[in-house]
Design an enzyme around this catalytic site. Structure first.
Site, PDB file in Angstrom:
ATOM      1  N   CYS A  37       0.840  -1.205   0.000  1.00 55.66           N
ATOM      2  CA  CYS A  37       0.000   0.000   0.000  1.00 55.66           C
ATOM      3  C   CYS A  37       0.877   1.258   0.000  1.00 55.66           C
ATOM      4  O   CYS A  37       1.646   1.456  -0.925  1.00 55.66           O
ATOM      5  CB  CYS A  37      -1.010  -0.017   1.143  1.00 55.66           C
ATOM      6  SG  CYS A  37      -2.356   1.150   0.881  1.00 55.66           S
ATOM      7  N   HIS A  83      -3.749  -4.867  -0.664  1.00 57.60           N
ATOM      8  CA  HIS A  83      -3.363  -5.485   0.601  1.00 57.60           C
ATOM      9  C   HIS A  83      -3.426  -7.003   0.484  1.00 57.60           C
ATOM     10  O   HIS A  83      -4.496  -7.582   0.682  1.00 57.60           O
ATOM     11  CB  HIS A  83      -4.298  -5.019   1.722  1.00 57.60           C
ATOM     12  CG  HIS A  83      -4.084  -3.599   2.117  1.00 57.60           C
ATOM     13  ND1 HIS A  83      -3.206  -3.239   3.121  1.00 57.60           N
ATOM     14  CD2 HIS A  83      -4.591  -2.442   1.645  1.00 57.60           C
ATOM     15  CE1 HIS A  83      -3.207  -1.925   3.256  1.00 57.60           C
ATOM     16  NE2 HIS A  83      -4.040  -1.412   2.365  1.00 57.60           N
ATOM     17  N   GLU A 120      -2.464  -9.084   2.568  1.00 54.39           N
ATOM     18  CA  GLU A 120      -2.826  -9.640   3.885  1.00 54.39           C
ATOM     19  C   GLU A 120      -4.315  -9.512   4.155  1.00 54.39           C
ATOM     20  O   GLU A 120      -4.815 -10.036   5.147  1.00 54.39           O
ATOM     21  CB  GLU A 120      -1.999  -8.956   4.979  1.00 54.39           C
ATOM     22  CG  GLU A 120      -2.469  -7.573   5.420  1.00 54.39           C
ATOM     23  CD  GLU A 120      -2.089  -6.435   4.469  1.00 54.39           C
ATOM     24  OE1 GLU A 120      -1.693  -6.705   3.317  1.00 54.39           O
ATOM     25  OE2 GLU A 120      -2.201  -5.271   4.889  1.00 54.39           O
TER      26      GLU A 120
END
Lengths: 252, 208
Positions: free
Chosen positions: B81, B187, B189
């Site tokens: 990001c 992202h 994750e």
């Protein structure tokens, strides 16, 4: 391709336990928010929202533990709202593992809170919640206390203001439509869409899968619901199918 | 065991990155310790919020030289990001230009779209030669939340494998891989199974 319409289940959590009944198959503990978040992730939810309805400090402490456990096991975005009053409240929630934080009443009393949070963490962490009710004069007003208290604030102007102050998106909840299962308040969504460019999450009034696409056509980017999902009246997959049938992009 | 450091140089949700990486089998530590950041097999540089604020955090921590040295020595770094954005030449926010680490050519500018932030799950246009996206289906979606991005440019194409994504009519850099440096605007994750493939690929490249 375009960004997918997000379908978001919302869980009310009190002292670390899900408040409203949840009727999900194959759950060991239907009251555990972490297990429910994982179940919704598996069911195709694009994000999960926890609304902390605890009225005590201990309840909030328990909520942080729930957020930690959720962030460790569920790898989709997590929004946590309820009782957020300061920049440090936001910091604590983000550090526990929330990606976004719902801000509501505190911003009404102190709009600079939105600016302060945006400056520190970026606009993207702020989901500004608006609980809106129609007045007898045909206007929309902002309410608090579950719709029982009017704040004497015109809702469309307030939506425009929070976007200018730095909110990342608006969770637009119609208190009139909430619980009716008669569909979203499309006029409210369209009115707010006219004045803001940030994403709108429509909430309140969904009863069946076909209720969701009109909310998007009215100007919402995401849809949020609670009981219809929890009681299995509508599944996430059914909502996505209805959106897809309406020509809207979804994540499958 | 492959060791990964998630660099903690400010606040935000680092727990998800830590856990999502741990699921791949790596030994993950979230730390401000630059020596550990320098010595780990892989370094993850997260980041949310403003470009200028993240660069200020990197500068305060003194992490810039550590990141640059790792990349120069061919030791993997993954930016996520705003942690991806700061690897580029510069960031332009509200007319204020902030210098980035300059490890990738390009400027970070506001997305030329109406609906900003770009928030949600979008598709990825990843080239076949990408190691990061190996095994990611063509129609897969990843989770984005950002208002700024790098516009694809010839200089970047010349030195990196570039994955793009499109929001409204704005096509932007969703990921780039240049030697030891990989960056993702989205992202991983927070991108469920798709993110897990990408993180597993990256961890698999460590100690390669």
């Amino acid at each position: 391709m375009a960004v997918a319409i997000r379908v978001i289940p919302c869980l009310d959590v009190d002292h670390g336990r899900v408040v409203k009944g949840v009727n999900f198959e194959n759950l060991r503990d239907a009251g555990d928010p972490v297990e429910l978040a994982a179940a919704y992730d598996a069911a195709g939810a694009d994000e999960v929202t926890f609304l902390d309805v605890s009225a005590s400090v201990e309840g909030r402490g328990t909520m942080l533990e729930v957020v930690r456990r959720t962030a460790e096991t569920v790898f989709i975005p997590l929004t946590v709202g309820g009782g957020v009053r300061s920049v440090s409240d936001v910091d604590v929630l983000l550090r526990a593992g929330a990606d976004k934080v719902g801000v509501n009443t505190a911003a009404i009393y102190d709009p600079s809170l939105i600016e302060d949070i945006a400056k520190r963490f970026g606009s993207q962490v702020i989901v500004l919640s608006l609980d809106v009710r129609r007045t007898v004069h045909g206007t929309f007003e902002v309410t608090t206390h579950g719709g029982r208290k009017s704040e004497g604030l015109e809702a469309i102007g307030w939506a425009k203001r929070v976007a200018e102050l730095g909110a990342g998106e608006i969770l637009l909840n119609s208190m009139d439509a909430d619980g009716t299962k008669a569909g979203f308040d499309l006029e409210l969504i369209a009115r707010v869409r006219e004045v803001v460019d940030i994403p709108i999450i429509a909430s309140g009034g969904a009863g069946k899968a076909e209720d969701f696409p009109p909310a998007i056509h009215a100007g919402a980017d995401a849809v949020l619901a609670a009981s219809v999902f929890h009681f299995g009246e509508v599944t996430i997959a059914e909502v996505k199918k209805a959106l897809l049938n309406a020509g809207l992009p979804v994540r499958v | 065991m492959t060791s990964v450091v998630v660099l903690d140089y400010g606040s935000g949700n680092l727990r998800s990155a830590e856990r999502a990486l741990a699921v791949t089998g790596a030994e993950v530590v979230v730390t401000t310790d630059l020596e550990r950041a320098a010595s780990a097999d892989g370094l993850v540089v997260p980041g949310v919020g403003a470009f200028a604020a993240c660069m200020a955090g990197i500068d305060r921590a003194g992490a810039g030289p550590v990141i640059a040295a790792r990349v120069a020595e061919g030791r993997p770094v993954l930016g996520i990001c705003v942690g991806a954005q700061i690897m580029f030449d510069s960031g332009d926010e509200h007319g204020v230009v902030t210098k980035g680490l300059g490890l990738l050519p390009g400027a970070v500018t506001r997305l030329a779209a109406t609906r900003v932030p770009h928030m949600g799950w979008n598709t990825l246009d990843h080239p076949a030669e990408s190691e990061l996206f190996e095994g990611v289906p063509a129609d897969a979606r990843a989770y984005f939340v950002h208002s700024y991005a790098v516009t694809p440019n010839a200089d970047l194409d010349g030195v990196a494998i570039v994955t793009t994504s499109t929001h409204e009519r704005a096509t932007f850099v969703a990921a780039a891989e240049r030697g030891a440096l990989a960056v993702a605007q989205f992202h991983p994750e927070k991108s469920a199974a798709v993110g897990a493939i990408i993180l597993k690929n990256w961890v698999g490249l460590l100690r390669g």
